[in-house]
Design a protein around this motif. Structure first.
Motif, PDB file in Angstrom:
ATOM      1  N   SER A   1     -58.860  10.502 -18.476  1.00 24.47           N
ATOM      2  CA  SER A   1     -57.412  10.431 -18.653  1.00 24.47           C
ATOM      3  C   SER A   1     -56.728  10.377 -17.297  1.00 24.47           C
ATOM      4  O   SER A   1     -57.329  10.657 -16.263  1.00 24.47           O
ATOM      5  CB  SER A   1     -56.907  11.652 -19.439  1.00 24.47           C
ATOM      6  OG  SER A   1     -57.095  12.839 -18.690  1.00 24.47           O
ATOM      7  N   LEU A   2     -55.467  10.011 -17.327  1.00 22.55           N
ATOM      8  CA  LEU A   2     -54.641   9.992 -16.125  1.00 22.55           C
ATOM      9  C   LEU A   2     -53.180   9.959 -16.549  1.00 22.55           C
ATOM     10  O   LEU A   2     -52.867   9.728 -17.715  1.00 22.55           O
ATOM     11  CB  LEU A   2     -54.981   8.795 -15.236  1.00 22.55           C
ATOM     12  CG  LEU A   2     -55.000   7.412 -15.868  1.00 22.55           C
ATOM     13  CD1 LEU A   2     -53.618   6.807 -15.922  1.00 22.55           C
ATOM     14  CD2 LEU A   2     -55.928   6.515 -15.071  1.00 22.55           C
ATOM     15  N   VAL A   3     -52.329  10.223 -15.609  1.00 24.48           N
ATOM     16  CA  VAL A   3     -50.884  10.153 -15.837  1.00 24.48           C
ATOM     17  C   VAL A   3     -50.337   9.130 -14.847  1.00 24.48           C
ATOM     18  O   VAL A   3     -50.696   9.138 -13.670  1.00 24.48           O
ATOM     19  CB  VAL A   3     -50.209  11.530 -15.606  1.00 24.48           C
ATOM     20  CG1 VAL A   3     -48.703  11.420 -15.721  1.00 24.48           C
ATOM     21  CG2 VAL A   3     -50.756  12.563 -16.584  1.00 24.48           C
ATOM     22  N   VAL A   4     -49.481   8.243 -15.339  1.00 30.58           N
ATOM     23  CA  VAL A   4     -48.910   7.215 -14.473  1.00 30.58           C
ATOM     24  C   VAL A   4     -47.420   7.090 -14.760  1.00 30.58           C
ATOM     25  O   VAL A   4     -46.979   7.281 -15.890  1.00 30.58           O
ATOM     26  CB  VAL A   4     -49.625   5.853 -14.669  1.00 30.58           C
ATOM     27  CG1 VAL A   4     -49.429   5.337 -16.076  1.00 30.58           C
ATOM     28  CG2 VAL A   4     -49.157   4.839 -13.656  1.00 30.58           C
ATOM     29  N   ASP A   5     -46.669   6.787 -13.724  1.00 33.62           N
ATOM     30  CA  ASP A   5     -45.241   6.531 -13.864  1.00 33.62           C
ATOM     31  C   ASP A   5     -45.078   5.107 -14.400  1.00 33.62           C
ATOM     32  O   ASP A   5     -45.362   4.142 -13.692  1.00 33.62           O
ATOM     33  CB  ASP A   5     -44.552   6.683 -12.513  1.00 33.62           C
ATOM     34  CG  ASP A   5     -43.068   6.385 -12.549  1.00 33.62           C
ATOM     35  OD1 ASP A   5     -42.538   6.029 -13.631  1.00 33.62           O
ATOM     36  OD2 ASP A   5     -42.416   6.505 -11.496  1.00 33.62           O
ATOM     37  N   SER A   6     -44.663   4.990 -15.643  1.00 35.58           N
ATOM     38  CA  SER A   6     -44.566   3.667 -16.263  1.00 35.58           C
ATOM     39  C   SER A   6     -43.502   2.787 -15.607  1.00 35.58           C
ATOM     40  O   SER A   6     -43.517   1.573 -15.773  1.00 35.58           O
ATOM     41  CB  SER A   6     -44.280   3.801 -17.754  1.00 35.58           C
ATOM     42  OG  SER A   6     -43.054   4.463 -17.960  1.00 35.58           O
ATOM     43  N   ALA A   7     -42.603   3.398 -14.852  1.00 32.24           N
ATOM     44  CA  ALA A   7     -41.567   2.625 -14.170  1.00 32.24           C
ATOM     45  C   ALA A   7     -41.957   2.261 -12.742  1.00 32.24           C
ATOM     46  O   ALA A   7     -41.178   1.646 -12.025  1.00 32.24           O
ATOM     47  CB  ALA A   7     -40.261   3.431 -14.158  1.00 32.24           C
ATOM     48  N   SER A   8     -43.162   2.604 -12.340  1.00 34.29           N
ATOM     49  CA  SER A   8     -43.595   2.339 -10.975  1.00 34.29           C
ATOM     50  C   SER A   8     -43.676   0.841 -10.710  1.00 34.29           C
ATOM     51  O   SER A   8     -44.263   0.092 -11.501  1.00 34.29           O
ATOM     52  CB  SER A   8     -44.963   2.975 -10.735  1.00 34.29           C
ATOM     53  OG  SER A   8     -45.468   2.559  -9.482  1.00 34.29           O
ATOM     54  N   PRO A   9     -43.121   0.388  -9.598  1.00 34.49           N
ATOM     55  CA  PRO A   9     -43.193  -1.033  -9.265  1.00 34.49           C
ATOM     56  C   PRO A   9     -44.552  -1.451  -8.711  1.00 34.49           C
ATOM     57  O   PRO A   9     -44.777  -2.615  -8.425  1.00 34.49           O
ATOM     58  CB  PRO A   9     -42.108  -1.196  -8.195  1.00 34.49           C
ATOM     59  CG  PRO A   9     -42.036   0.145  -7.539  1.00 34.49           C
ATOM     60  CD  PRO A   9     -42.324   1.146  -8.637  1.00 34.49           C
TER      61      PRO A   9
ATOM     62  N   ILE B   1     -42.194  13.216 -19.870  1.00 35.34           N
ATOM     63  CA  ILE B   1     -40.849  13.333 -19.321  1.00 35.34           C
ATOM     64  C   ILE B   1     -40.830  14.482 -18.331  1.00 35.34           C
ATOM     65  O   ILE B   1     -41.253  15.602 -18.654  1.00 35.34           O
ATOM     66  CB  ILE B   1     -39.813  13.586 -20.442  1.00 35.34           C
ATOM     67  CG1 ILE B   1     -39.817  12.407 -21.399  1.00 35.34           C
ATOM     68  CG2 ILE B   1     -38.437  13.804 -19.838  1.00 35.34           C
ATOM     69  CD1 ILE B   1     -38.986  12.623 -22.636  1.00 35.34           C
ATOM     70  N   ARG B   2     -40.342  14.238 -17.160  1.00 36.31           N
ATOM     71  CA  ARG B   2     -40.251  15.267 -16.136  1.00 36.31           C
ATOM     72  C   ARG B   2     -38.801  15.664 -15.984  1.00 36.31           C
ATOM     73  O   ARG B   2     -37.943  14.830 -15.718  1.00 36.31           O
ATOM     74  CB  ARG B   2     -40.801  14.741 -14.823  1.00 36.31           C
ATOM     75  CG  ARG B   2     -40.764  15.763 -13.735  1.00 36.31           C
ATOM     76  CD  ARG B   2     -41.411  15.195 -12.499  1.00 36.31           C
ATOM     77  NE  ARG B   2     -41.358  16.173 -11.434  1.00 36.31           N
ATOM     78  CZ  ARG B   2     -41.916  15.998 -10.278  1.00 36.31           C
ATOM     79  NH1 ARG B   2     -42.553  14.887 -10.027  1.00 36.31           N
ATOM     80  NH2 ARG B   2     -41.829  16.922  -9.361  1.00 36.31           N
ATOM     81  N   TRP B   3     -38.534  16.933 -16.161  1.00 30.22           N
ATOM     82  CA  TRP B   3     -37.192  17.472 -16.032  1.00 30.22           C
ATOM     83  C   TRP B   3     -37.072  18.164 -14.671  1.00 30.22           C
ATOM     84  O   TRP B   3     -38.015  18.773 -14.204  1.00 30.22           O
ATOM     85  CB  TRP B   3     -36.915  18.493 -17.136  1.00 30.22           C
ATOM     86  CG  TRP B   3     -36.901  17.897 -18.495  1.00 30.22           C
ATOM     87  CD1 TRP B   3     -37.962  17.481 -19.226  1.00 30.22           C
ATOM     88  CD2 TRP B   3     -35.754  17.646 -19.298  1.00 30.22           C
ATOM     89  NE1 TRP B   3     -37.571  16.982 -20.432  1.00 30.22           N
ATOM     90  CE2 TRP B   3     -36.201  17.079 -20.505  1.00 30.22           C
ATOM     91  CE3 TRP B   3     -34.383  17.843 -19.134  1.00 30.22           C
ATOM     92  CZ2 TRP B   3     -35.342  16.722 -21.524  1.00 30.22           C
ATOM     93  CZ3 TRP B   3     -33.541  17.481 -20.137  1.00 30.22           C
ATOM     94  CH2 TRP B   3     -34.003  16.919 -21.325  1.00 30.22           C
ATOM     95  N   ALA B   4     -35.903  18.075 -14.075  1.00 34.82           N
ATOM     96  CA  ALA B   4     -35.680  18.734 -12.792  1.00 34.82           C
ATOM     97  C   ALA B   4     -34.242  19.187 -12.684  1.00 34.82           C
ATOM     98  O   ALA B   4     -33.339  18.606 -13.283  1.00 34.82           O
ATOM     99  CB  ALA B   4     -35.999  17.766 -11.649  1.00 34.82           C
ATOM    100  N   LEU B   5     -34.064  20.230 -11.943  1.00 34.14           N
ATOM    101  CA  LEU B   5     -32.728  20.735 -11.635  1.00 34.14           C
ATOM    102  C   LEU B   5     -32.653  20.816 -10.128  1.00 34.14           C
ATOM    103  O   LEU B   5     -33.401  21.567  -9.490  1.00 34.14           O
ATOM    104  CB  LEU B   5     -32.502  22.107 -12.259  1.00 34.14           C
ATOM    105  CG  LEU B   5     -31.168  22.782 -11.947  1.00 34.14           C
ATOM    106  CD1 LEU B   5     -30.002  21.948 -12.460  1.00 34.14           C
ATOM    107  CD2 LEU B   5     -31.152  24.173 -12.557  1.00 34.14           C
ATOM    108  N   GLU B   6     -31.844  19.979  -9.549  1.00 29.08           N
ATOM    109  CA  GLU B   6     -31.714  19.963  -8.095  1.00 29.08           C
ATOM    110  C   GLU B   6     -30.989  21.210  -7.619  1.00 29.08           C
ATOM    111  O   GLU B   6     -30.007  21.630  -8.222  1.00 29.08           O
ATOM    112  CB  GLU B   6     -30.963  18.713  -7.640  1.00 29.08           C
ATOM    113  CG  GLU B   6     -31.619  17.403  -8.045  1.00 29.08           C
ATOM    114  CD  GLU B   6     -32.999  17.207  -7.452  1.00 29.08           C
ATOM    115  OE1 GLU B   6     -33.257  17.663  -6.324  1.00 29.08           O
ATOM    116  OE2 GLU B   6     -33.833  16.590  -8.132  1.00 29.08           O
TER     117      GLU B   6
END
Length: 100
Positions: A67-75, A94-99
Motif C-alpha cells: 500500500s501507499l498514500v499519494v496526493d491525487s492532486a500532485s502535478p 483528507i488532511r485537516w490542518a489549523l494554521e
C-alpha cells in the motif's frame, strides 16, 4: 536506493510494516512510505523499476499486500506510475490542518 551508471542516486523507495497492524488486521502490509525520483532522473522509469523490485521483494517475503498514500492532486504524475504498477485507489484521504 537506485543508482545510475555513475553510482549517483537516482531514486529511493522506503518500505515499512507494523507488527501491531498485522496482529490487528491479519494482513501483512508492505507500506511504501517514500517513493521518490531525483529531478534529473524523472521520466526514465526509475519509479517503475523501484516499485517492481519492491513488489517482488514483498511477495517473496510473504507480505499479503502493498500500500501507499499519494496526493491525487500532485502535478508529478505519481498517481499514473502507481496505477500502472497495479495499485488502485481504495479510500479518499483528507488532511485537516489549523494554521497557528
Amino acid at each position: 536506493m537506485l543508482r545510475d551508471a555513475d553510482r549517483t542516486p537516482a531514486g529511493l523507495l522506503v518500505t515499512l510494516s507494523w507488527d501491531a497492524d498485522t496482529e490487528a488486521t491479519g494482513i501483512r502490509d508492505a507500506h511504501f512510505m517514500v517513493v521518490g525520483t531525483l529531478p534529473d532522473h524523472r521520466k526514465r522509469g526509475v519509479a517503475t523499476t523501484l516499485l517492481a523490485h519492491a513488489l517482488a521483494a514483498a511477495k517473496g517475503q510473504g507480505y499479503d499486500r502493498a500500500s501507499l498514500v499519494v496526493d491525487s492532486a500532485s502535478p508529478s504524475g505519481a498517481s499514473g506510475v502507481f496505477e500502472r504498477a497495479g495499485f488502485v485507489p481504495k479510500a479518499p484521504y483528507i488532511r485537516w490542518a489549523l494554521e497557528a
